[in-house]
Design a protein around this motif. Structure first.
Motif, PDB file in Angstrom:
ATOM      1  N   THR A 271       0.834  -1.200   0.000  1.00 19.46           N
ATOM      2  CA  THR A 271       0.000   0.000   0.000  1.00 19.46           C
ATOM      3  C   THR A 271       0.875   1.258   0.000  1.00 19.46           C
TER       4      THR A 271
ATOM      5  N   ARG B 198      -9.117  -2.738   2.974  1.00 19.90           N
ATOM      6  CA  ARG B 198      -9.302  -3.650   4.097  1.00 19.90           C
ATOM      7  C   ARG B 198     -10.143  -4.855   3.667  1.00 19.90           C
TER       8      ARG B 198
ATOM      9  N   LYS C 270      -7.434   9.544   0.688  1.00 20.68           N
ATOM     10  CA  LYS C 270      -8.165   9.634   1.950  1.00 20.68           C
ATOM     11  C   LYS C 270      -8.783   8.281   2.335  1.00 20.68           C
ATOM     12  N   HIS C 271      -9.242   7.536   1.335  1.00 24.01           N
ATOM     13  CA  HIS C 271     -10.009   6.330   1.639  1.00 24.01           C
ATOM     14  C   HIS C 271      -9.282   5.020   1.351  1.00 24.01           C
TER      15      HIS C 271
ATOM     16  N   GLU D 122     -14.097   4.709  -5.445  1.00 29.81           N
ATOM     17  CA  GLU D 122     -13.853   3.318  -5.035  1.00 29.81           C
ATOM     18  C   GLU D 122     -14.075   2.346  -6.193  1.00 29.81           C
TER      19      GLU D 122
ATOM     20  N   HIS E 206     -13.737 -13.834   3.904  1.00 28.76           N
ATOM     21  CA  HIS E 206     -13.393 -12.452   3.589  1.00 28.76           C
ATOM     22  C   HIS E 206     -13.324 -12.252   2.083  1.00 28.76           C
TER      23      HIS E 206
ATOM     24  N   ARG F  99      -6.772   3.087   2.356  1.00 30.42           N
ATOM     25  CA  ARG F  99      -6.512   2.013   3.332  1.00 30.42           C
ATOM     26  C   ARG F  99      -7.809   1.333   3.754  1.00 30.42           C
ATOM     27  N   GLN F 100      -8.837   2.132   3.919  1.00 26.01           N
ATOM     28  CA  GLN F 100     -10.129   1.558   4.311  1.00 26.01           C
ATOM     29  C   GLN F 100     -10.724   0.704   3.170  1.00 26.01           C
ATOM     30  N   TRP F 101     -10.613   1.203   1.936  1.00 22.89           N
ATOM     31  CA  TRP F 101     -11.137   0.440   0.781  1.00 22.89           C
ATOM     32  C   TRP F 101     -10.411  -0.901   0.624  1.00 22.89           C
TER      33      TRP F 101
ATOM     34  N   LYS G  18     -12.962  -7.402   3.452  1.00 24.63           N
ATOM     35  CA  LYS G  18     -14.344  -7.237   3.939  1.00 24.63           C
ATOM     36  C   LYS G  18     -14.848  -8.584   4.421  1.00 24.63           C
TER      37      LYS G  18
ATOM     38  N   THR H  32      -9.002   9.392  -3.248  1.00 26.51           N
ATOM     39  CA  THR H  32      -8.453   8.030  -3.194  1.00 26.51           C
ATOM     40  C   THR H  32      -7.479   7.890  -2.021  1.00 26.51           C
TER      41      THR H  32
END
Ligand code: NAD
Length: 468
Positions: free
Chosen positions: A39, A99, A92-93, A432, A115, A95-97, A101, A90
């Motif tokens: 990342t 992750r 901003k988000h 996303e 997952h 690391r969260q995107w 799921k 992009t």
């Protein structure tokens, strides 16, 4: 600055073919070594692209002036600033995107966990057109890098100044083993398409879209095709026509009409057509002055072929305003046509220039039927305060996007998918969704071995197991 008249044509030499093959091999090697996966690497590349745009804004603006006489303020809104906003969103988000799921698992395999994990596809190819030569080259690259891919990018040879700027800057800012820019035209693109990629992202016309898809068949390469078509506008009598004229003129005449989501033609009743025609005349004068040829805010047609095609479409039509042109500078005035017949040449192809035909309809149903008789549009614009009318457009028409009250602005909403349907394209991106385009969503299931609760499903199938 008038756009330069001479356009260099690309010549493919054996050496450029060899270099295309070795470039793609280099990208493949980089991906295979895992360089692009962390990342932190992805974030570094996105920040590098941001720096490229900030450090070289004036060179890029100058290139856009040369290629399209694009005003720097418009270039900020639709090109440079647009791309920076996409990068920031992009970053901003991301690391969260990325992750994994977690999803629930059925009782039959309990206890277990499941997952969805996004993994990069590999080496991807981005082929861009000339009309927004910054945005349409870079926004797909943002998604490709965010997803951890190596990228080969082919800008359009028809915006040569912009292509040259990025050719110079890419190697300076990006990890050049992972991001390569290949300049050139049909020959180079053909050569690139003969290579194996893990995704091809193409923006441009449907004819070439078919060539791209055909080439992708050989390696079962997935494609995203961002194509065009005729994007209609419907206006009824429930709205403030003065504002409508401003919105339509803005979306239509931006970039001299060379916008894939520009309003292509206007559908309305004869009574509104007359009023709106007059208001469009006023609006055009307000935006570009009484003589738009001398307006800094107004662009030029990209090349002679497009210029001649557009001038040809004016033949025999009734001009409300505009209609004049200058071949030497490839200027075509912002033009509104009235009483255009449904089977006129201008209604049979995407206009992609500063000409707005007004076609009259008898009713809302007539408008919807007319739209549905054609290809599914990339965008459909409706100006109506009527709930019923809005509902009917939502449920009875199909288009890449449907916007009420404003054209082209849906691109600014990063969480909305941007793409076509049917002849206007396949697949969508932005935000996303761009990450999803360039990722494989891997299913990951994990079940403990002891105690072996799975033994209930093993053969032999006794009655007791059947019951389970
Ligand atoms: P273009 O001529 O620059 O072509 C796009 C790309 O295709 C270029 O990189 C070009 O080198 C390559 N190409 C051209 N001919 C080729 C061939 N024979 N084989 C392989 N590659 C080839 O741009 P264009 O197609 O004129 O762009 C305008 C069209 O794109 C319009 O229809 C417009 O609506 C559409 N468009 C769609 C979007 C979108 O996001 N959906 C955006 C912009 C433009």
């Amino acid at each position: 600055t008038p756009p330069s008249a001479a356009r260099p044509t690309a010549v493919t030499s054996t050496s450029s073919i060899t270099s295309i093959i070795s470039t793609v091999e280099r990208l493949r090697g980089t991906f295979d070594r895992g360089v692009t996966k962390p990342t932190a690497w992805r974030i570094r590349q996105l920040k590098a692209l941001r720096a490229l745009l900030i450090d070289n804004t004036s060179d890029i603006e100058q290139a856009l002036l040369t290629d399209l006489k694009k005003n720097p303020a418009e270039a900020q809104l639709t090109e440079i600033g647009f791309v920076i906003a996409e990068i920031d969103h992009t970053l901003k988000h991301l690391r969260q995107w990325l992750r994994p799921k977690r999803v629930s698992t059925p009782l039959l395999i309990a206890p277990s966990s499941a997952h969805v994990v996004k993994e990069p596809l590999g080496v991807v190819l981005v082929i861009a057109p000339w009309n927004y030569p910054v945005q349409l080259l870079l926004v797909p690259i943002i998604g490709a890098l965010a997803a951890g891919n190596a990228v080969a990018a082919k800008p359009s040879e028809l915006a040569p100044a912009t292509s040259a700027v990025f050719a110079r800057l890419f190697a300076r800012y990006f990890d050049s083993n992972a991001v390569a820019l290949i300049e050139g035209g049909v020959d180079e693109t053909t050569q690139l398409l003969a290579e194996r990629f893990d995704h091809i992202f193409y923006t441009g016309n449907g004819r070439v879209g078919r060539i791209v898809m055909q080439a992708a068949v050989a390696n079962l390469t997935p494609v995203t095709l961002e194509l065009g078509g005729k994007s209609p506008v419907y206006v009824d009598d429930t709205v403030d026509l003065r504002v409508v004229a401003h919105r339509i003129a803005w979306g239509k005449f931006m970039n001299a009409g060379q916008t894939c989501v520009a309003p292509d033609y206007l559908l309305t009743t004869p009574a509104i057509a007359a009023k709106l025609g007059a208001l469009l005349v006023d609006t055009i004068a307000e935006f570009y002055g009484s003589d738009p040829v001398s307006s800094d805010s107004y662009g030029r047609i990209v090349n002679d072929r497009q210029f001649e095609r557009l001038v040809g479409l004016l033949e025999g039509e009734t001009v409300v305003t505009g209609g004049d042109s200058d071949a030497r500078t490839r200027y075509i005035a912002p033009t509104v046509l009235s009483g255009v017949s449904r089977d006129a040449p201008i209604m049979s192809e995407e206009i992609f220039g500063p000409i707005l035909p007004i076609v009259t309809v008898d009713s809302l149903s007539d408008a919807i039927d007319f739209i549905n008789a054609g290809d599914k549009p990339l965008a459909l614009y409706v100006f109506s305060e009527s709930k019923t009318t809005r509902r009917r457009f939502t449920t009875q028409t199909s288009s890449g996007a449907l916007a009420f009250g404003v054209p082209a602005a849906h691109l600014l909403v990063q969480s909305l998918p941007f793409g076509g349907v049917g002849q206007s394209g396949m697949g969508s991106y932005h935000g996303e969704r761009s990450l999803a385009v360039f990722s494989h969503e891997k299913a990951v299931l994990s079940k403990i071995l002891k105690p072996d609760t799975f033994n209930l499903v093993y053969p032999p199938f006794t009655q007791k197991k059947d019951a389970f």
